[in-house]
Structure formats: structure tokens, C-alpha cells
Design a protein around this motif. Structure first.
Motif, PDB file in Angstrom:
ATOM      1  N   MET A 232       0.839  -1.194   0.000  1.00 49.87           N
ATOM      2  CA  MET A 232       0.000   0.000   0.000  1.00 49.87           C
ATOM      3  C   MET A 232       0.875   1.245   0.000  1.00 49.87           C
ATOM      4  SD  MET A 232      -2.781   1.117   2.935  1.00 49.87           S
ATOM      5  CE  MET A 232      -3.355  -0.579   3.012  1.00 49.87           C
ATOM      6  N   ALA A 235      -1.513   6.518   1.742  1.00 49.66           N
ATOM      7  CA  ALA A 235      -2.586   6.670   2.731  1.00 49.66           C
ATOM      8  C   ALA A 235      -2.761   8.130   3.142  1.00 49.66           C
ATOM      9  CB  ALA A 235      -2.295   5.808   3.960  1.00 49.66           C
ATOM     10  N   LEU A 253      -9.185   4.384   7.937  1.00 50.38           N
ATOM     11  CA  LEU A 253      -7.800   3.995   8.203  1.00 50.38           C
ATOM     12  C   LEU A 253      -7.733   2.658   8.922  1.00 50.38           C
ATOM     13  CD1 LEU A 253      -6.383   7.461   9.290  1.00 50.38           C
ATOM     14  CD2 LEU A 253      -5.907   6.260   7.157  1.00 50.38           C
ATOM     15  N   GLU A 254      -8.667   2.457   9.858  1.00 46.14           N
ATOM     16  CA  GLU A 254      -8.702   1.205  10.605  1.00 46.14           C
ATOM     17  C   GLU A 254      -9.006   0.033   9.670  1.00 46.14           C
ATOM     18  OE1 GLU A 254     -10.346   0.075  14.978  1.00 46.14           O
ATOM     19  OE2 GLU A 254     -11.851   0.815  13.563  1.00 46.14           O
ATOM     20  N   ILE A 256      -8.482  -0.179   6.327  1.00 46.66           N
ATOM     21  CA  ILE A 256      -7.455  -0.494   5.325  1.00 46.66           C
ATOM     22  C   ILE A 256      -6.198  -1.075   5.951  1.00 46.66           C
ATOM     23  CG2 ILE A 256      -8.313   1.263   3.742  1.00 46.66           C
ATOM     24  CD1 ILE A 256      -5.943   3.006   4.446  1.00 46.66           C
ATOM     25  N   GLU A 257      -6.084  -0.993   7.274  1.00 47.80           N
ATOM     26  CA  GLU A 257      -4.962  -1.649   7.935  1.00 47.80           C
ATOM     27  C   GLU A 257      -5.120  -3.167   7.927  1.00 47.80           C
ATOM     28  OE1 GLU A 257      -4.454  -0.162  11.860  1.00 47.80           O
ATOM     29  OE2 GLU A 257      -3.495   1.698  11.224  1.00 47.80           O
ATOM     30  N   GLU A 258      -6.344  -3.632   7.768  1.00 47.70           N
ATOM     31  CA  GLU A 258      -6.609  -5.074   7.778  1.00 47.70           C
ATOM     32  C   GLU A 258      -6.422  -5.632   6.369  1.00 47.70           C
ATOM     33  OE1 GLU A 258      -7.158  -6.972  10.347  1.00 47.70           O
ATOM     34  OE2 GLU A 258      -7.112  -5.288  11.747  1.00 47.70           O
ATOM     35  N   GLN A 259      -5.266  -6.227   6.122  1.00 52.48           N
ATOM     36  CA  GLN A 259      -5.001  -6.763   4.796  1.00 52.48           C
ATOM     37  C   GLN A 259      -5.995  -7.855   4.420  1.00 52.48           C
ATOM     38  OE1 GLN A 259      -1.183  -7.767   3.431  1.00 52.48           O
ATOM     39  NE2 GLN A 259      -0.304  -5.773   3.877  1.00 52.48           N
TER      40      GLN A 259
END
Length: 339
Positions: A232, A235, A253-254, A256-259
Motif C-alpha cells: 500500500m 494513505a 484507516l482502521e 485499510i490496515e486489515e489486509q
């Protein structure tokens, strides 16, 4: 169903709203666009679009903004992918053409795509289901330090530095290198662990402890290569559009942190190495990304299709973003095919 002119009005509303972030009224459409009809006629078209839930009034003003459904109609029926400029195409070829191994190629890809679109860029590592071992290299770094390098036919290079309990001997490394390559070169990654486990028994007893370390390391490297991963970049671009997220940036943001979440979303999108698809707003609700849109395409690597794309607010320039994703995906397929 709405009329052809109403669809043209929808196109104008989407483009003007994306450009200005201001609700679009009938007068501004008449002033900016050559429809050849009165503002009253445009208001009737807008009323038709509103009845179909394609646009909505955000406040008490007379202006309208597209809904998720409106963006969907725009993308599916109206949005022509704007061709990239010759300078943009040259930038893609120059920047990606200077890449080294697969990690470098994909790292450059997300940085370039983020710069071209001003969105968050995502690229999925190839699944390497059909990847084969091209070579294994053992590099002595010191008396007890060794670099184990795994190279696949899809340009993936995986390096690990390990410590040995015994002093490294060049003749032992030469013998071990020969046996490991003989056992693994040409094999599918999924078949490598089984072949490696028989390696120590093929070597002299004094080499077997080192062989055990190398075999364990290579099995870990193979496992790492077969896992789905995302890269990524960009951001920080979300901050430029913060006011487009009514619930704030934190939930986005939370998410998109989870792949795993993003990989699932990518997996649900119907893309191949030619098509570019968009998933818009409420369509992403189950992934916690209902305030965003994702434009994704596919690229070919090792005979498999992997995905890349951009993520941003629903108020995005779909035409330009789709063109950028398509162009980068095509060049990436070409580059990986050549190497």
C-alpha cells in the motif's frame, strides 16, 4: 428508467461535483454545458434523476450531489476512461522499467499509482500457485552467518540471513548448494517442502546440521511466498479528502490496515488482466469501507492474475483513475512477462 438527456445531466453533475466538491444546480449546468435547453428543463431532468435516487440534495440548497447509485450508473454506462497523457505513459515506462526484483517492481507500482491518482494505491502479490524454483543461492557472510536466497521464475527473490552453530566451510556450502538445487529447481513451490526434507540424508554427516538449518529456512521462505499479501502507498492522500468522509477518517484507516479485509474485497471484485472494475460506497459496507470507492484491475504474473487498484472517497475522478489503473496493470503484466 431515465431519458438520454437526463443521463447526460447526471454525467455533468458527477463531473462538476468531483471537480468542485460543491452541490450542482441547474443554472450552473446550463452555464457550463451546451445542452441547448432552459434551466427549467434541466430542473425537470434533475427531478427525474432524484426520483430514481441517482442524485440527492445534501442541504436545503437547490444543488444536488450524486448518490452511490448515481456513481454506479455513471461508472457502468457513462464514464469513458480518459487516456493518459504521453508524459504519464512515459513516466510509467521509465519508473517501472528501472525496477529490479519483484519486491522492487511492486513497491514502485504502488508509489507510481498513488502519484498518478492522488488516492491510496494497493497491489496484491501474485499468489504464485504456479511459481517454480529457478535457483537457490547460499552466500557466506561470515564465519557463522549465511544468506539463503530463493529465486522463483516469477522474479520473486526471497532472502534470509541465518546463523550456523558451526563454522561455515566453502566446500560444504558448495556441496549443499548443489544438492539443494538438484532437489528443488523446476519444482512448484507447493512441492518444495517435501523434496527438501530428504536433502540432509544425501550429504556427509558433518554437513547435515547445516543442511537442516538451510532446509528449515527455505521451507519458511516458500511459505512466505505463497501467502496473500498487499502493498500500500499514499494513505496520506486520504487526509486531502477528509471532508468527504462524514464519519471521519479513523474508520477508513482502521479498515485499510486489515489486509485480510482488503484481500477479501479484491477477491469479490470481478477483474481480470483486461477489465477494470469499481466497487462503490455502500457496496463496500460489509468491509467497513462504505464511505469509499475502489477501482481495481488485474495484472498477469507467472500465469496468474493478481489485483491492483486505488481506494479513495466516492467523490473521485473515476475516468482518470480507471485509465491509470488499466495503464499501470498492462505495463506491469508486460514487464513481468518479459522478466
Amino acid at each position: 428508467m431515465v431519458s438520454e438527456r437526463s443521463l447526460e445531466v447526471l454525467k455533468a453533475i458527477v463531473r462538476d461535483y468531483v471537480a468542485s466538491r460543491e452541490p450542482v444546480g441547474s443554472k450552473s449546468i446550463v452555464d457550463r454545458r451546451a445542452f441547448g435547453v432552459s434551466a427549467a428543463t434541466i430542473r425537470n431532468d434533475m427531478a427525474q434523476l432524484e426520483d430514481e435516487q441517482l442524485i440527492v440534495a445534501p442541504h436545503t440548497s437547490s444543488g444536488r450531489v450524486p448518490t452511490d447509485k448515481g456513481y454506479r450508473v455513471f461508472v457502468d454506462h457513462l464514464a469513458a476512461a480518459r487516456p493518459l497523457s504521453s508524459a504519464q505513459r512515459h513516466a510509467i515506462e521509465t519508473f517501472l522499467g528501472a525496477s529490479g526484483d519483484l519486491d522492487d517492481v511492486l513497491g514502485r507500482t504502488v508509489r507510481l499509482l498513488s502519484q498518478l491518482t492522488n488516492q491510496v494505491a494497493l497491489v496484491q502479490y501474485p499468489s504464485l500457485v504456479r511459481a517454480r524454483v529457478q535457483h537457490v543461492e547460499l552466500v557466506r557472510l561470515g564465519d557463522t552467518r549465511l544468506m539463503v536466497v530463493l529465486i522463483t521464475d516469477t522474479a520473486r527473490v526471497e532472502q534470509r540471513v541465518v546463523e550456523s552453530d558451526v563454522a561455515l566451510d566453502e566446500s560444504a556450502l558448495t556441496e549443499l548448494r548443489s544438492v539443494v538445487n538438484g532437489a528443488t529447481v523446476g519444482l512448484l513451490l507447493q512441492d518444495v517442502p517435501g523434496a527438501l526434507r530428504a536433502v540432509p540424508q544425501q550429504l556427509r554427516p558433518d554437513v547435515q546440521p547445516l543442511a537442516g538449518i538451510v532446509v528449515a529456512t527455505l521451507i519458511e521462505q516458500v511459505a512466505a511466498n505463497r501467502q496473500d499479501r498487499l502493498l500500500m502507498a499514499g494513505a496520506a492522500n486520504l487526509a486531502k479528502s477528509e471532508q468527504d468522509f462524514s464519519g471521519g477518517l479513523f474508520p477508513v484507516l482502521e479498515a485499510i490496515e486489515e489486509q485480510v479485509t482488503l484481500l477479501r474485497l479484491f477477491g469479490e471484485m470481478q477483474v481480470d488482466d483486461i477489465a477494470v472494475a469499481a466497487s462503490i460506497g455502500a457496496e463496500n459496507a460489509e468491509y467497513g469501507l462504505d464511505a469509499t470507492s475502489i477501482v481495481a484491475g488485474g495484472y498477469l504474473a507467472g500465469g496468474e492474475v493478481a489485483r491492483l487498484g486505488v481506494l479513495g472517497p466516492t467523490r473521485m475522478d473515476y475516468g482518470t483513475n480507471m485509465a491509470a489503473v488499466r495503464a499501470v496493470a498492462r505495463y506491469l503484466s508486460k514487464l513481468l512477462g518479459e522478466h
